[in-house]
Design a protein around this motif. Structure first.
Motif, short mmCIF file in Angstrom:
data_model
loop_
_atom_site.label_atom_id
_atom_site.label_comp_id
_atom_site.label_asym_id
_atom_site.label_seq_id
_atom_site.Cartn_x
_atom_site.Cartn_y
_atom_site.Cartn_z
N ASP A 171 131.92 74.80 -1.31
CA ASP A 171 131.86 76.03 -0.91
C ASP A 171 132.87 75.76 -0.05
OD1 ASP A 171 131.64 74.20 1.19
OD2 ASP A 171 129.86 74.43 1.94
N GLY A 172 133.86 75.76 0.07
CA GLY A 172 134.67 76.69 0.53
C GLY A 172 134.94 75.98 2.45
N GLN A 173 133.95 74.52 2.77
CA GLN A 173 134.37 74.03 3.60
C GLN A 173 135.39 72.43 3.27
OE1 GLN A 173 130.97 73.66 6.21
NE2 GLN A 173 130.30 75.77 4.93
N TRP A 174 136.19 72.36 4.65
CA TRP A 174 136.70 70.71 4.36
C TRP A 174 135.67 69.69 5.32
CZ3 TRP A 174 138.19 67.98 8.27
CH2 TRP A 174 139.33 66.54 7.49
N ARG A 175 135.08 68.96 4.77
CA ARG A 175 134.50 67.87 5.38
C ARG A 175 134.89 66.69 6.36
NH1 ARG A 175 130.96 71.27 2.27
NH2 ARG A 175 129.09 72.10 3.60
N GLN A 176 134.08 65.98 6.69
CA GLN A 176 134.34 64.75 7.00
C GLN A 176 133.42 63.85 7.84
OE1 GLN A 176 138.74 63.91 8.85
NE2 GLN A 176 138.82 61.98 7.97
N ILE A 177 133.45 62.86 7.78
CA ILE A 177 133.04 61.98 8.77
C ILE A 177 133.56 61.11 9.49
CG2 ILE A 177 130.79 60.19 8.54
CD1 ILE A 177 129.66 61.69 6.23
N VAL A 178 134.31 60.70 10.94
CA VAL A 178 133.99 59.32 11.04
C VAL A 178 133.45 58.83 12.14
CG1 VAL A 178 135.73 59.31 12.71
CG2 VAL A 178 135.82 61.13 11.46
N THR A 179 133.33 57.62 11.65
CA THR A 179 131.89 57.18 12.34
C THR A 179 132.65 56.34 13.29
OG1 THR A 179 132.62 55.16 10.64
CG2 THR A 179 130.94 55.90 10.06
N LEU A 180 132.37 55.39 13.71
CA LEU A 180 132.90 54.49 15.09
C LEU A 180 133.84 54.03 14.20
CD1 LEU A 180 133.64 53.63 18.30
CD2 LEU A 180 131.25 51.92 17.86
N LEU A 181 133.60 53.49 13.00
CA LEU A 181 134.35 51.66 12.46
C LEU A 181 135.34 52.61 11.79
CD1 LEU A 181 131.86 49.86 11.06
CD2 LEU A 181 133.36 49.49 13.31
N ASP A 182 135.47 53.63 11.37
CA ASP A 182 136.03 54.70 11.08
C ASP A 182 137.67 55.34 12.02
OD1 ASP A 182 135.43 55.19 8.79
OD2 ASP A 182 134.71 56.95 8.56
N ALA A 183 136.95 55.08 13.16
CA ALA A 183 137.89 55.76 14.38
C ALA A 183 138.56 54.37 14.79
CB ALA A 183 136.51 55.73 15.72
N PHE A 200 124.41 77.05 1.29
CA PHE A 200 125.50 77.87 0.38
C PHE A 200 124.37 78.67 -0.85
CE2 PHE A 200 128.14 77.50 -3.64
CZ PHE A 200 128.32 79.01 -3.17
N ASN A 201 123.60 77.40 -1.07
CA ASN A 201 122.81 77.52 -2.57
C ASN A 201 121.56 78.44 -2.94
OD1 ASN A 201 124.26 76.06 -4.45
ND2 ASN A 201 122.95 74.18 -3.55
N ARG A 202 121.25 78.84 -1.10
CA ARG A 202 120.15 80.34 -1.04
C ARG A 202 120.92 81.73 -1.83
NH1 ARG A 202 118.20 78.03 4.88
NH2 ARG A 202 117.67 76.18 4.45
N GLY A 203 119.86 82.06 -2.52
CA GLY A 203 120.27 83.04 -3.27
C GLY A 203 120.96 83.37 -4.23
N ARG A 204 121.59 82.28 -4.74
CA ARG A 204 122.52 82.45 -5.48
C ARG A 204 121.80 82.01 -6.71
NH1 ARG A 204 128.15 82.58 -3.75
NH2 ARG A 204 127.95 82.14 -1.01
N LYS A 205 122.25 82.52 -8.15
CA LYS A 205 121.83 82.15 -9.32
C LYS A 205 121.95 80.70 -9.17
CE LYS A 205 122.77 86.42 -11.34
NZ LYS A 205 123.38 87.78 -12.20
N LYS A 206 121.26 80.10 -10.52
CA LYS A 206 120.77 78.65 -11.06
C LYS A 206 122.77 77.93 -11.47
CE LYS A 206 118.94 74.55 -13.30
NZ LYS A 206 118.21 74.53 -13.52
N ASP A 207 123.41 78.91 -11.88
CA ASP A 207 124.32 78.50 -12.18
C ASP A 207 125.67 78.88 -10.80
OD1 ASP A 207 124.09 78.22 -14.77
OD2 ASP A 207 124.34 80.82 -16.07
N GLN A 253 124.77 77.74 -8.09
CA GLN A 253 124.67 76.89 -7.45
C GLN A 253 125.70 75.42 -6.80
OE1 GLN A 253 121.02 75.84 -7.23
NE2 GLN A 253 119.97 78.21 -6.65
N ILE A 254 125.66 74.32 -6.10
CA ILE A 254 126.75 73.60 -5.73
C ILE A 254 125.44 72.54 -6.04
CG2 ILE A 254 129.02 74.97 -5.86
CD1 ILE A 254 128.26 74.17 -2.72
N GLN A 255 125.89 70.88 -5.90
CA GLN A 255 125.85 70.07 -5.54
C GLN A 255 126.82 69.36 -4.76
OE1 GLN A 255 122.37 69.22 -5.69
NE2 GLN A 255 122.27 70.88 -6.72
N LEU A 256 126.51 68.94 -3.95
CA LEU A 256 127.64 67.91 -3.12
C LEU A 256 127.13 66.84 -2.32
CD1 LEU A 256 128.74 71.41 0.28
CD2 LEU A 256 130.14 70.59 -1.85
N ASP A 257 127.94 65.95 -2.78
CA ASP A 257 127.55 64.56 -2.31
C ASP A 257 128.58 64.52 -0.87
OD1 ASP A 257 128.06 62.26 -1.35
OD2 ASP A 257 128.71 61.10 -3.83
N VAL A 258 127.31 64.47 0.45
CA VAL A 258 128.09 64.58 1.79
C VAL A 258 127.66 62.75 2.45
CG1 VAL A 258 127.91 67.01 2.50
CG2 VAL A 258 125.76 65.55 2.39
#
Length: 582
Positions: free
Chosen positions: A324-336, A297-304, A306-311
Motif C-alpha cells: 500500500d506504499g507504506q514502509w512499516r517496521q515494528i521495534v520491540t524493546l528486545l529489538d531496540a 487500503f482495501n475499503r472501496g477497492r475491487k477485490k482484485d 485489494q491486498i493482504q498484509l502480514d504485519v
C-alpha cells in the motif's frame, strides 16, 4: 619523541579544520572517549575563529623554522605566515574594543557615520553550528534510529509501531531540525495534546542549544532559510493551512484518527513531502488499527485490487516496503536492545509490570479490551487537551487550583519498590466531570518519603480526601499519613471493597464524567488491566489486574479508584433526574 600533548594539539587543529571525531581517531590512533574528553575540557567548540587561525599558523611556522635547509618556497611561506600573524594580532585588538584603524593602519576613522548593526539574526544556525548538530545527532542515535534515517528519503510514508520509551520522539525531532536547517523545508509535528506537541519543541530547542549553543525561539520556530517547525495538537483549527514534512506522534492514542489523517495527509499531499507515523500500540478497536494493518487500503477497492498484509513482528522487525506504499517496521524493546539501546534493565521491568502490560507497552502487542471492565473507547473519550480546556488549573503556581478541593488516591506496588499517587479535582456540581490533575510514580522511596510527598500535596491543594490501600505494605504509609491527615481512609482489600470501587469508577467513566490529559496513555493502559475474575474458591466475583491473582498490577488504576471512591454513588443518575440526592 611524540607526546600525548602533541596528539592533543594535533587533534584540536584537525577538529578545527572540519574533521569529525571518528576521522581524527583513525588519523591519530587516539580513542574516541579521550578525544571527546579533550574536546570538552579544552572547549574546542567555543574557541574564537582568530584563535583557531593563530594556532594553525603557529604550528605551521614551527614546522618550517625547524627545517635545516629551507627552499625558496619555504621562505616565501614563512613570510606569508608572519604577515598573517600580524593581521590576526590586529583583529584581536579590534575584537578587544578597538576600531577600524586596528584592522587597517592606513584608515583613521574614515567612516564617521553610524556603525552597521551587529544584531544577531533570530534562530540563525550557521554552517559550522549545523555541522556540530549533525555530528552530535549521529553520535547519539541507536541502530534502529539509523534505519529510520536511512529510510527517510527512500519512502514517502514511514509507519512505525514501537516500544515505549525508546527515543522515537527525541529522534524524529532532531531529524526534523537537521532537515529544516539543511533544506529550508517546513516540518509539522502533530500530537494528541498541546503538552505533547511541546515535547517535540523542547527536544528541538535542547538539541540546538546542546550541540551548537544556538537559542531557538518562537512557536512556530522560524529559521532564516524560511523553514518553519510547527507544533500542533489534534484540536488545532489552523492545521489545514500548513504544508511540509509531517510527523504524527502516538497516533494509536489520537481520537477520531480518520478525520485527523485526512487533514494531516492533506498537509503533505505534494510528492515532495514525507509522512511519518509512529506510536505504541493501543487497542485493536482503535480507528487507526485498519490503517496499520492495511485493511483501510482495501475499503472501496475491487477485490482484485485489494491486498493482504502480514504485519507480524517476524515480517516487520527489519522493516518492509508494503504493497500500500507504506514502509512499516515494528521495534520491540528486545529489538531496540539488540540494536544498541542500553537504557533499560529488562529483568527489572518484568518485575514492575505484569506479562500483559509488558506485552503491550514494550513488545508491541495490541490490547483486546473485550474482557476489560473499562473499554478502550470510553477511556479515550475521557482524554482532553488539558492545556486548552482547563483554564483554571495552573500547575506551576503555589496553589495550582486555588481553594478548590481535591481528592488523593495512593496505591503501592506489590511487585517492586514503587507506588502510584493521583490527584483528582472533583466536580463542583453533582453529575459534573472529575479531573485527574496529577499522576505521580514514586520509585525507590521508603514509607517516610512517600508520606512526606503526600504531606506536600496537602500544603499546595485543599485536600478533603485521601484514600490509601493498607492491605499489606501500604499500611506503613497509611499510619504516617493519619498523623497529619486524620481523615485518611484506609482500604483492607476484599472482594466487596474491590467491587465497590470498580463499579463506582465504571459509573463515572461510562457516563463521561472523568477527564485527563491526552498524553497520559499510561492511565488508559492501567485501567484496561482491570478485569473480572472469580475468587480462589470460585464462589465470588472480584476484580484483578494482569494475569495473576494478587491484584498487584495497574497501580495507577487502583490509586485513581481510591480517590474516586469519595464520589457519591450514582451521581450520574441524579444528573438525569432518575435519583435525587439531598
Amino acid at each position: 619523541m611524540k607526546t600525548a600533548q602533541d596528539d592533543r594539539t594535533e587533534a584540536r587543529l584537525l577538529y578545527w579544520q572540519g574533521y569529525r571525531i571518528p576521522e581524527i581517531t583513525k588519523a591519530l590512533g587516539v580513542l574516541g572517549p579521550t578525544l571527546h574528553s579533550w574536546k570538552r575540557r579544552d572547549d574546542w567548540d567555543s574557541a574564537p575563529v582568530v584563535q583557531r587561525v593563530e594556532q594553525s599558523i603557529d604550528a605551521r611556522l614551527c614546522q618550517l623554522l625547524k627545517k635545516n635547509e629551507k627552499t625558496d618556497q619555504d621562505l616565501k611561506e614563512v613570510e606569508a605566515l608572519t604577515k598573517a600573524l600580524e593581521r590576526t594580532a590586529r583583529i584581536r585588538r579590534y575584537d578587544d574594543g578597538g576600531n577600524e584603524a586596528d584592522l587597517n593602519p592606513n584608515v583613521k576613522n574614515r567612516n564617521r557615520g553610524p556603525r552597521k548593526s551587529n544584531k544577531k539574526v533570530k534562530n540563525e544556525i550557521p554552517p559550522e553550528a549545523l555541522d556540530r548538530i549533525k555530528e552530535g545527532f549521529m553520535d547519539e542515535i541507536f541502530g534502529y534510529q539509523k534505519e529510520w534515517l536511512h529510510k527517510k528519503t527512500l519512502h514517502r510514508i514511514r509507519n512505525i509501531l514501537k516500544s515505549r520509551q525508546i527515543g522515537a520522539t527525541y529522534y524524529f525531532s532532531n531529524e526534523a531540525l537537521v532537515d529544516a536547517a539543511t533544506t529550508g523545508d517546513n516540518q509539522i509535528f502533530i500530537s494528541a495534546s498541546k503538552a505533547q506537541a511541546h515535547v517535540f519543541r523542547n527536544y528541538v530547542v535542547q538539541a540546538a542549544k546542546k550541540w551548537a549553543d544556538v537559542e531557538l525561539t518562537g512557536d512556530p520556530i522560524v529559521l532564516p532559510n524560511g523553514a518553519e517547525l510547527i507544533f500542533l495538537s489534534t484540536n488545532s483549527n489552523t492545521a489545514q493551512s500548513y504544508h511540509g514534512h509531517l510527523y504524527v506522534d502516538e497516533y494509536f492514542w489520537i481520537q477520531r484518527f480518520q478525520n485527523l489523517r485526512k487533514v494531516a495527509s492533506g498537509m503533505a499531499a505534494h510528492k515532495k513531502w514525507r509522512q511519518t507515523y509512529f506510536s505504541t500500540p493501543s487497542s485493536v478497536n482503535h480507528e487507526a488499527y485498519p490503517f496499520w494493518t492495511g485493511s483501510l487500503f482495501n475499503r472501496g477497492r475491487k477485490k482484485d485490487d485489494q491486498i493482504q498484509l502480514d504485519v507480524s513482528h517476524k515480517k516487520l522487525a527489519s522493516g518492509r516496503m508494503c504493497e500500500d506504499g507504506q514502509w512499516r517496521q515494528i521495534v520491540t524493546l528486545l529489538d531496540a536492545e539488540a540494536k544498541g539501546c542500553d537504557l533499560f534493565d529488562i529483568e527489572q521491568l518484568k518485575l514492575e509490570y505484569s506479562p500483559e502490560e509488558m506485552a503491550n507497552l514494550f513488545m508491541c502487542e495490541f490490547v483486546d479490551d473485550t474482557f476489560s471492565v473499562f473499554s478502550f473507547a470510553e477511556l479515550t473519550a475521557c482524554m482532553v487537551d488539558s492545556w486548552v480546556v482547563w483554564d483554571d488549573y495552573k500547575p506551576l503556581a503555589p496553589r495550582p487550583l486555588g481553594s478548590r478541593e481535591v481528592w488523593i488516591g495512593y496505591d503501592p506496588s506489590r511487585t517492586s519498590d514503587n507506588a502510584s499517587c493521583v490527584v483528582v479535582a472533583p466536580s463542583p456540581v453533582p453529575g459534573g466531570k472529575h479531573r485527574i490533575l496529577e499522576k505521580l510514580n514514586w520509585v525507590g522511596m521508603d514509607f517516610v518519603d512517600q508520606a512526606a510527598r503526600m504531606k506536600t500535596l496537602t500544603e499546595i491543594y485543599n485536600v478533603t480526601h485521601i484514600g490509601i490501600d493498607k492491605t499489606s505494605i501500604g499500611s506503613g504509609v497509611y499510619d504516617m499519613v493519619k498523623r497529619f491527615f486524620p481523615r485518611a481512609v484506609g482500604y483492607d482489600y476484599n472482594p466487596s471493597i474491590k467491587s465497590q470501587m470498580v463499579l463506582k469508577a465504571k459509573d463515572i467513566i461510562s457516563h463521561g464524567r472523568l477527564e485527563f490529559d491526552n498524553g497520559w496513555t499510561d492511565m488508559v493502559h492501567a485501567m484496561l488491566m482491570i478485569k473480572r475474575a472469580m475468587t480462589a474458591g470460585g464462589g465470588q466475583m472480584t476484580y484483578q489486574a494482569g494475569r495473576t491473582n494478587d491484584g498487584g498490577h495497574a497501580d495507577l488504576a487502583w490509586a485513581l479508584m481510591h480517590a474516586l471512591d469519595n464520589a457519591p454513588l450514582h451521581e450520574s443518575m441524579a444528573n438525569t433526574g432518575i435519583l435525587e440526592i439531598f
